[in-house]
Design an enzyme around this catalytic site. Structure first.
Site, short mmCIF file in Angstrom:
data_model
loop_
_atom_site.label_atom_id
_atom_site.label_comp_id
_atom_site.label_asym_id
_atom_site.label_seq_id
_atom_site.Cartn_x
_atom_site.Cartn_y
_atom_site.Cartn_z
N CYS A 112 48.26 7.52 -0.58
CA CYS A 112 47.37 7.50 0.60
C CYS A 112 46.44 6.28 0.61
O CYS A 112 45.86 5.96 1.64
CB CYS A 112 46.54 8.77 0.68
SG CYS A 112 47.52 10.26 0.76
N HIS A 247 40.15 7.55 5.11
CA HIS A 247 41.43 8.25 5.03
C HIS A 247 41.25 9.65 5.61
O HIS A 247 40.29 10.35 5.32
CB HIS A 247 41.87 8.31 3.57
CG HIS A 247 43.10 9.14 3.35
ND1 HIS A 247 44.21 9.06 4.16
CD2 HIS A 247 43.39 10.07 2.40
CE1 HIS A 247 45.12 9.91 3.72
NE2 HIS A 247 44.64 10.53 2.66
N ASN A 277 46.97 14.90 7.33
CA ASN A 277 46.96 13.76 6.41
C ASN A 277 48.33 13.07 6.46
O ASN A 277 49.32 13.61 5.98
CB ASN A 277 46.65 14.29 5.00
CG ASN A 277 46.63 13.20 3.94
OD1 ASN A 277 47.08 12.09 4.18
ND2 ASN A 277 46.12 13.54 2.78
O1 UT7 Z 1 45.19 12.18 0.19
C1 UT7 Z 1 44.67 13.08 -0.74
C2 UT7 Z 1 45.35 14.36 -0.50
N1 UT7 Z 1 44.74 15.56 -0.90
C3 UT7 Z 1 43.54 16.03 -0.50
O2 UT7 Z 1 42.76 15.40 0.15
C4 UT7 Z 1 43.25 17.45 -0.88
C5 UT7 Z 1 41.83 17.70 -1.27
N2 UT7 Z 1 41.59 19.12 -1.37
C6 UT7 Z 1 41.39 19.90 -0.28
O3 UT7 Z 1 41.41 19.42 0.83
C7 UT7 Z 1 41.07 21.36 -0.50
O4 UT7 Z 1 40.90 21.61 -1.88
C8 UT7 Z 1 42.13 22.34 0.10
C9 UT7 Z 1 42.09 22.27 1.62
C10 UT7 Z 1 43.51 22.00 -0.42
C11 UT7 Z 1 41.76 23.76 -0.33
O5 UT7 Z 1 40.47 24.07 0.12
P1 UT7 Z 1 39.41 24.78 -0.86
O6 UT7 Z 1 38.18 24.99 -0.08
O7 UT7 Z 1 39.34 23.94 -2.12
O8 UT7 Z 1 40.10 26.17 -1.11
P2 UT7 Z 1 40.47 26.85 -2.50
O9 UT7 Z 1 41.69 26.25 -3.07
O10 UT7 Z 1 39.24 26.95 -3.35
O11 UT7 Z 1 40.80 28.32 -2.02
C12 UT7 Z 1 39.77 29.19 -1.49
C13 UT7 Z 1 40.46 30.48 -1.09
C14 UT7 Z 1 41.37 31.06 -2.18
O12 UT7 Z 1 41.32 32.47 -2.06
P3 UT7 Z 1 40.39 33.34 -3.04
O13 UT7 Z 1 40.88 33.03 -4.43
O14 UT7 Z 1 38.99 32.90 -2.79
O15 UT7 Z 1 40.67 34.73 -2.59
C15 UT7 Z 1 42.73 30.58 -1.78
O16 UT7 Z 1 43.75 31.40 -2.27
O17 UT7 Z 1 41.31 30.25 0.04
C16 UT7 Z 1 42.65 30.65 -0.27
N3 UT7 Z 1 43.54 29.71 0.39
C17 UT7 Z 1 43.99 29.87 1.63
N4 UT7 Z 1 43.80 30.86 2.53
C18 UT7 Z 1 44.40 30.73 3.73
C19 UT7 Z 1 44.03 28.53 -0.11
N5 UT7 Z 1 44.81 27.94 0.82
C20 UT7 Z 1 44.80 28.76 1.91
C21 UT7 Z 1 45.40 28.69 3.18
N6 UT7 Z 1 45.16 29.68 4.06
N7 UT7 Z 1 46.18 27.65 3.55
#
Ligand code: UT7
Length: 320
Positions: A112, A247, A277
């Site tokens: 990216c 980005h 993205n």
């Molecule tokens: O170019 C670089 C590319 N990558 C990035 O920029 C990624 C950077 N990271 C992110 O953007 C974020 O970490 C994500 C969007 C991937 C995830 O967001 P988050 O706020 O870090 O969520 P999390 O992984 O802490 O998950 C929070 C909750 C979890 O449930 P519990 O354990 O609290 O019950 C996950 O299982 O949200 C759940 N969850 C979802 N729920 C619905 C994770 N993904 C999803 C989903 N839909 N797609």
């Protein structure tokens, strides 16, 4: 002698996949995706469309806008981490499609961050006088490498391409500073393990694997650091920025950083709600859109900042 951007172009697949569409194939929902990422929909290329196909359309548009012919181009740089095949490079495939027969060709692999890396390389080539007209493309089709059962990754990415034509300038404009860095020690937090020499038969899967939380923490630090460092190199400050094009990964990353830097939202270009993205394509697509929308005027100070797999990050400052 400096390099300036004389024309931009972009290309996106027609197919739109909304958050509601994704909620039918994986356990997610529109509200969660909007709130946690800002993404509303993304574009997905069909089976028969390869990265070079999107790159070609974006490149033709950039050449037309720059009023430069394909034969005048002496170097083609394509930033991509999803090439048509391992070799030849996308740049060589694109050269053939464009009939840009006088160009040298190179792909830049910085995921990216690729467009910022390629822009820094291309502007250095022009500053030395070795090359005069460079076609720069950021193009990726990461949806082809998504595990559509992994809700932590499949909601984030989309396909696209953006292009810019770089020419020489002896005026007070162009790319005035570039800053690049990588932290290979964090590489395992965002990987596409299959298909390379470690696993040529893709026994470990051919899908993107990501530790979202680790990448998020890095991204916040990378965006802030790269903007600050490139401004120091340029001898400018946050207050001098007319437009920041970060980005387009997650609105929470952008909001967090601009709030900390004290940069008003009106000075930040965001289109991730429409495309998700798009990896190396995200910044040149945003640049093309921002210019077409009249958000960039001659003399404006533009900062481009990206971060991604590697982990890599980097930024460029442009006087338009
Ligand atoms: O170019 C670089 C590319 N990558 C990035 O920029 C990624 C950077 N990271 C992110 O953007 C974020 O970490 C994500 C969007 C991937 C995830 O967001 P988050 O706020 O870090 O969520 P999390 O992984 O802490 O998950 C929070 C909750 C979890 O449930 P519990 O354990 O609290 O019950 C996950 O299982 O949200 C759940 N969850 C979802 N729920 C619905 C994770 N993904 C999803 C989903 N839909 N797609």
């Amino acid at each position: 002698m400096r390099a300036k951007i004389s024309g931009t172009g972009s290309a996106l697949p027609d197919k739109i996949v909304t958050n509601d569409d994704l909620s039918k194939i994986v356990d997610t929902n529109d509200a969660w995706i909007r709130e946690r990422t800002g993404i509303m929909e993304r574009r997905v290329s069909d089976e028969g469309t390869a990265t070079s196909d999107l790159a070609f359309i974006a490149a033709e548009r950039a050449l037309a806008n720059a009023k430069v012919t394909a034969e005048e181009i002496d170097f083609i740089l394509v930033a991509t981490c999803s090439p048509d095949m391992l070799f030849p490079s996308v740049a060589c495939i694109l050269q053939d499609k464009l009939k840009a027969k006088n160009a040298a060709c190179l792909d830049v692999s910085a995921a990216c961050s690729g467009f910022n890396y390629a822009l820094a390389v291309a502007s250095s080539f022009i500053e030395t006088g070795k090359y005069k007209k460079i076609l720069l493309v950021g193009a990726d089709e990461l949806t082809k490498y998504l595990d559509w059962t992994d809700r932590g990754t499949c909601i984030l990415f989309g396909d696209g391409a953006g292009a810019a034509v770089l020419t020489a300038t002896d005026k007070n404009d162009g790319i005035i500073a570039s800053w690049l860095k990588a932290e290979g020690i964090l590489g395992n937090s965002l990987i596409m393990p299959g298909g390379g020499t470690r696993d040529p038969e893709t026994k470990n899967g051919r899908f993107i694997k990501m530790d979202g939380k680790e990448v998020f923490k890095f991204a916040v630090r990378a965006l802030e650091t790269s903007v600050k460092e490139v401004l120091i190199q340029a001898g400018k400050s946050i207050a001098d920025i007319d437009l920041l094009i970060p980005h387009q990964a997650n609105i929470r990353i952008i909001d967090h950083v601009i709030k900390k830097m004290g940069l008003p939202k009106e000075k930040v270009y965001v289109n991730l709600q429409k495309y998700g993205n798009t990896s190396a394509a995200s910044i040149p697509i945003a640049l093309d859109e921002a210019y077409a929308a009249g958000k960039i005027k001659p003399g404006d100070l533009i900062v481009l900042s990206g971060f991604g797999a590697g982990l890599t990050y980097g930024a460029n400052v442009i006087i338009w």
